[in-house]
Design an enzyme around this catalytic site. Structure first.
Site, short mmCIF file in Angstrom:
data_model
loop_
_atom_site.label_atom_id
_atom_site.label_comp_id
_atom_site.label_asym_id
_atom_site.label_seq_id
_atom_site.Cartn_x
_atom_site.Cartn_y
_atom_site.Cartn_z
N LYS A 1 0.98 11.06 -0.55
CA LYS A 1 1.83 11.23 0.63
C LYS A 1 3.14 11.96 0.27
CE LYS A 1 -0.72 8.43 3.37
NZ LYS A 1 -1.88 8.18 2.50
C1 LIG Z 1 -3.23 7.99 2.72
C2 LIG Z 1 -4.11 7.83 1.54
C3 LIG Z 1 -5.45 8.26 1.55
C4 LIG Z 1 -6.12 8.82 2.78
O1 LIG Z 1 -5.66 10.11 3.10
P1 LIG Z 1 -5.94 10.72 4.56
O2 LIG Z 1 -5.13 11.97 4.62
O3 LIG Z 1 -5.46 9.68 5.53
O4 LIG Z 1 -7.40 10.97 4.67
C5 LIG Z 1 -6.19 8.13 0.38
N1 LIG Z 1 -5.65 7.57 -0.73
C6 LIG Z 1 -4.37 7.16 -0.77
C7 LIG Z 1 -3.86 6.54 -2.03
C8 LIG Z 1 -3.55 7.27 0.35
O5 LIG Z 1 -2.27 6.84 0.30
#
Ligand SMILES: *Cc1c(COP(=O)(O)O)cnc(C)c1O
Length: 472
Positions: free
Chosen positions: A112
């Site tokens: 993120k």
């Molecule tokens: C948010 C997240 C995901 C999923 O990603 P998306 O963009 O929602 O598909 C996978 N792994 C981690 C560690 C995340 O924080």
């Protein structure tokens, strides 16, 4: 560059307006009117660029008309200066033509950060230019909240309120939010579940008077600017393993479909991507869709990869809009079916087109732990449960061994220490900048699951701040 709503009934907006708007007024998501195109020569010219230089090349066409090249360069330089690896998104070779792209070198140890660190200075730039302020309000089940807080802390034109379910996020995740000392950061531990947090936030946004009075804004995963920042690492990694002279494939642990959609965008922009493999945990709505052509919600079950414990992948609507050739009325009718009946289906020829690129595989917690243990024994690498699901999916569905498969590692193993220890027998340590996380003082407000209460807390906090700044 202009942006249109996937449901075709909202005004076209420029990039900076899309950033602040979040969801379109007709309930749709903003997408670019046309995909920027990169030729083989353009991609070859990225070969020796740094991550930040690659980001400028990839992002520039998306922000055209909203800022100058020099302004974009300054934002990007700021964004990627807070990562603890010079490559920002380094590649590690796992085996024969198999790679791991580490997307957890940002301040909060999850992918993120890759987008949020860009959003912070971007918001600052857009707000300062127009003399506006915003109040960012969001709900989190863990990773998004800390990444958003870290991106917005200490920014003059932003206040940020993050709601998380009291007692239902991990200690590391909670402390990453509540130990941030900045006065513009406000953590709310809501007496309820993540769904309660989310519906309360939705309620605040639907209260038009409240939304306008406090200029609410969102940084959730449907914000287009986040997708833009995520497209960068698909180009960066592909070039490192031989693009544009050979195709590459990616395996992506998927929840809201934001990460893997950025891979699809890179493909539409001219990057030769053979496969996009989606990894699911037991919450496998996407894997079932790619197997059957029917998107159907089922209850959410908790797993050891909680950031993928979702019922609806909101960014999927952007893919639908693209494969339906931008037919907003068609998207709208499918979404209405989905809302009313909890499911929709697409025709066989469309599914065949989609599955020429996309495929999905699901793994339960036992299988996920087995992958973590096996990889640790084989290579010495410790991986988190989300990344393990991605690697396993890539291995299971790979079509052509001569095409490099790049699995995306979306969280640092220390973010999920219990699951990793149980699987590999080794407890991962926190990186140096977070080593004293458990000694830092926490600051948060426990509030009842009640919109009036939370609304009054937000208003009271903001009124107190402006009174303070008038007095000083
Ligand atoms: C948010 C997240 C995901 C999923 O990603 P998306 O963009 O929602 O598909 C996978 N792994 C981690 C560690 C995340 O924080």
């Amino acid at each position: 560059m202009k942006y249109v709503s996937t449901r075709d009934q909202a005004p076209k907006l420029a990039f900076d307006e899309v950033l602040l708007a979040g969801l379109a007024r007709d309930g749709g998501l903003y997408v670019p009117e046309a995909w920027p195109q990169f030729s083989a020569a353009d991609i070859a010219a990225m070969k020796d660029l740094s991550y930040a230089e690659t980001a400028v090349r990839v992002i520039r066409p998306f922000v055209e008309g909203s800022m100058t090249d020099a302004e974009l360069e300054a934002i990007v330089a700021d964004a990627y200066s807070h990562f603890d690896h010079p490559d920002v998104a380094p590649l590690k070779e796992l085996g024969d033509n198999e790679y791991l792209m580490e997307l957890f070198h940002g301040p909060t140890l999850a992918f993120k950060d890759q987008a949020m660190q860009f959003l912070g200075p971007l918001f600052d730039f857009v707000l300062n230019r127009s003399g506006r302020r915003v109040t960012i309000v969001g709900a989190t089940s863990g990773d998004t909240g800390s990444a958003a807080i870290e991106a917005c802390r200490d920014r003059d034109a932003i206040d940020i309120f993050i709601l998380y379910p009291n007692g239902r996020v991990s200690d590391v995740q909670r402390r990453q939010m509540t130990t941030v000392a900045s006065s513009n950061v406000h953590c709310i531990a809501l007496e309820g579940t993540f769904d309660d947090c989310q519906s309360l936030v939705k309620g605040l946004f639907n209260d038009i008077a409240f939304r306008d009075r406090w200029r609410l804004s969102a940084v959730n995963s449907i914000n287009w600017a986040r997708i833009v920042a995520q497209i960068v690492y698909y180009f960066f990694a592909a070039v490192k393993v031989g693009a544009p002279d050979r195709p590459v494939s990616f395996a992506v642990p998927t929840g809201n479909f934001g990460n893997v959609f950025a891979g699809y965008a890179a493909r539409k922009m001219g990057l030769q991507i053979d496969q996009l493999v989606v990894g699911s945990n037991r919450n496998d709505i996407l894997t079932r869709f790619f197997e059957t052509g029917t998107m159907k919600t089922e209850g959410v079950v908790p797993t050891i990869s909680p950031s993928m414990d979702i019922q609806i992948s909101s960014n999927f609507e952007r893919l639908l809009h693209d494969i339906l050739d931008g037919d907003g009325a068609w998207v709208r009718s499918l979404m209405e079916d989905f809302q009313a009946a909890g499911q929709f289906s697409i025709a066989e020829d469309l599914l065949r087109d989609l599955t020429s690129v996309f495929s999905g595989a699901r793994f339960d917690d036992d299988q996920t732990r087995a992958v973590i243990g096996q990889l640790h024994r084989e290579t010495g690498e410790l991986i988190d449960p989300h990344s393990a699901v991605g690697i396993a999916a890539g291995r299971a569905l790979r079509r052509d061994q001569s095409v490099p498969m790049i699995a995306l590692a979306t969280a640092h193993p220390a973010k999920f220490p219990d699951a990793v220890k149980a699987a590999a027998g080794v407890a991962p340590g926190l990186p140096a900048h977070l080593a004293d996380l458990f000694e830092r003082p926490e600051r948060y407000e426990i509030l009842a699951n009640d919109r009036e209460t939370v609304g009054a807390f937000i208003a009271g906090t903001l009124e107190g701040e402006s009174a303070g700044s008038l007095a000083s």
